[in-house]
Design an enzyme around this catalytic site. Structure first.
Site, PDB file in Angstrom:
ATOM      1  N   ARG A  36       0.835  -1.096  -0.031  1.00 29.98           N
ATOM      2  CA  ARG A  36       0.110  -0.189  -0.260  1.00 29.98           C
ATOM      3  C   ARG A  36       0.903   1.413   0.125  1.00 29.98           C
ATOM      4  NH1 ARG A  36      -5.256  -1.449   4.131  1.00 29.98           N
ATOM      5  NH2 ARG A  36      -6.313  -2.496   2.320  1.00 29.98           N
ATOM      6  N   LYS A 197     -18.275 -19.110   2.485  1.00 31.13           N
ATOM      7  CA  LYS A 197     -19.516 -19.177   2.943  1.00 31.13           C
ATOM      8  C   LYS A 197     -20.247 -18.384   1.792  1.00 31.13           C
ATOM      9  CE  LYS A 197     -19.297 -19.436   7.941  1.00 31.13           C
ATOM     10  NZ  LYS A 197     -19.516 -18.797   9.200  1.00 31.13           N
ATOM     11  N   GLY A 354      -8.729  -9.900   0.255  1.00 34.62           N
ATOM     12  CA  GLY A 354      -7.479 -10.582   0.830  1.00 34.62           C
ATOM     13  C   GLY A 354      -7.035 -11.742   0.361  1.00 34.62           C
ATOM     14  N   GLY A 377     -12.598  -4.884   1.479  1.00 33.16           N
ATOM     15  CA  GLY A 377     -13.862  -4.483   1.759  1.00 33.16           C
ATOM     16  C   GLY A 377     -14.489  -3.670   0.555  1.00 33.16           C
TER      17      GLY A 377
END
Length: 397
Positions: A36, A197, A354, A377
């Site tokens: 980053r 999930k 990620g 996110g």
């Protein structure tokens, strides 16, 4: 979307408040991944070289509105300095007299890093007073933190309403890549979605079935879809309570003309451990005492066949438990095929999240994709079709 970039900004002599994301991984006081910082540096360097007075703000970790010494951004000043090859000063607060004095003392081309914005409770509450305190430091605002743009915080959205605001080079690159992925993509578009999930990616799956031509589902979430179709999954991780939802997603995709590609074979083992005894079985032949931990070679062949016909790929999530060999085989195989197709110019490949970034690094191809987002996110919420407040604040009206 039309948004303002720093092409429209002459920073000479101006105090430029630059929202960065310096929330980098740190272990035992040492930065373990400087990606980053490295991606942020071109924007800082360009603005400073053009005579801007650069004031950097960022959050780090979750201090919850309190001063937590180990969550100070002070060590980041040294890391930024090394990346920029120029001094970076540090202010012990992000607003107030000390920050104002440090900002006022900056000369053209100089760089200042402010203390963690989340040391103030008003940051995550998007407190107007904190936003005004930040705006007081500068003449213009540049947001180069797409990874924080899904949060309506004082340093991402609040201050953008108070100053002339622009997208930095990293923000610009992210937005252009995502527009190429889903906004105005070259078709056919293939999306690969993996992960554990279904329940955590309902919005993503729902949005993609309306946007892409082929949706490839891998990871443990594929087990849930297969079980919903009546296949025995043995001891495989799956969500029994999501079977109806999985069937609904399949119906929605069919109605939208989106092909969903599920595994046709699976790599199974009796235990989840490095290099156990494994078998490759058809999806309707999973033994009762075994669990699916990767997709098999026939599935990889099917995925690669779709990719060879595609123009654009969006990738979020691995095919198997790639951290534990040999369950990295499918992810690595597909990743290397994607890299080859990208290199040949046949495929535009955009990946993020990620686990996805880690998987692509593991496969040795992270630098051979068209674009790899480090936004986490924010990348996921964009793919879900949600409005990102930090981006919306930059839109040209």
């Amino acid at each position: 979307m039309a948004f303002r970039t720093i092409d429209a900004l002459d920073p000479r002599g101006k105090r430029v408040l630059l929202r960065a994301d310096l929330n980098v991984p740190v272990k035992d006081g040492r930065i373990t991944d400087r990606t980053r910082i490295e991606r942020l540096s071109p924007t800082i360097r360009e603005l400073a070289d053009k005579g801007g007075r650069i004031i950097i703000c960022s959050h780090f970790d979750r201090p919850k509105g309190r001063r937590v010494p180990e969550m100070s951004l002070k060590p980041m000043a040294e890391a930024l300095s090394a990346s920029l090859n120029r001094p970076v000063a540090f202010a012990d607060d992000c607003v107030g007299p000390e920050a104002e004095a440090a900002a006022a003392a900056l000369q053209e081309g100089e760089v200042l890093l402010l203390e963690n914005t989340r040391f103030h409770a008003g940051e995550e509450k998007n407190d107007p007073a904190l936003a005004q305190g930040l705006a007081k430091l500068a003449d213009v605002f540049v947001n180069d933190a797409f990874s924080a743009a899904h949060r309506a915080h004082a340093s991402t959205e609040g201050v953008a309403k108070l100053l002339p605001s622009y997208a930095g080079r990293l923000m610009e690159a992210e937005l252009k890549a995502l527009d190429a992925a889903l906004g105005n993509p070259a078709r056919p578009v293939v999306a690969i979605v993996g992960g554990a999930k279904v329940s955590t990616k309902l919005d993503l799956l729902g949005n993609l079935t309306r946007k892409v031509n082929v949706l490839v589902i891998g990871g443990a979430m594929a087990n849930t879809f297969l079980a919903a179709q009546g296949h025995p999954m043995g001891r495989s991780l799956q969500e029994a309570e999501m079977h109806d939802t999985a069937r609904q997603i399949l119906e929605q995709a069919a109605a939208a003309g989106c092909e969903i590609l599920l595994p046709v074979d699976l790599v199974v083992a009796a235990e989840f451990a490095p290099n156990p005894s494994t078998r490759t079985v058809a999806v309707d032949r999973v033994p009762e005492d075994m669990m699916a931990l990767d997709v098999g070679p026939d599935t990889v062949d099917l995925v690669e066949a779709r990719l060879r016909k595609a123009s654009t790929l969006v990738w979020n999530g691995p095919f198997g438990a790639f951290e534990t060999p040999p369950f990295d085989s499918a992810t690595v195989g597909v990743a290397q095929s994607v890299a080859s197709l990208t290199a040949s110019g046949a495929l535009k490949s955009i990946a993020g999240g990620g686990d996805t970034v880690a998987a692509l690094k593991h496969a040795g191809v992270a630098d051979r994709m068209t674009y790899v987002s480090t936004a986490g996110g924010a990348f996921l919420e964009w793919l879900e079709g949600k409005v990102l407040p930090g981006v919306a604040a930059l839109e040209q009206g």
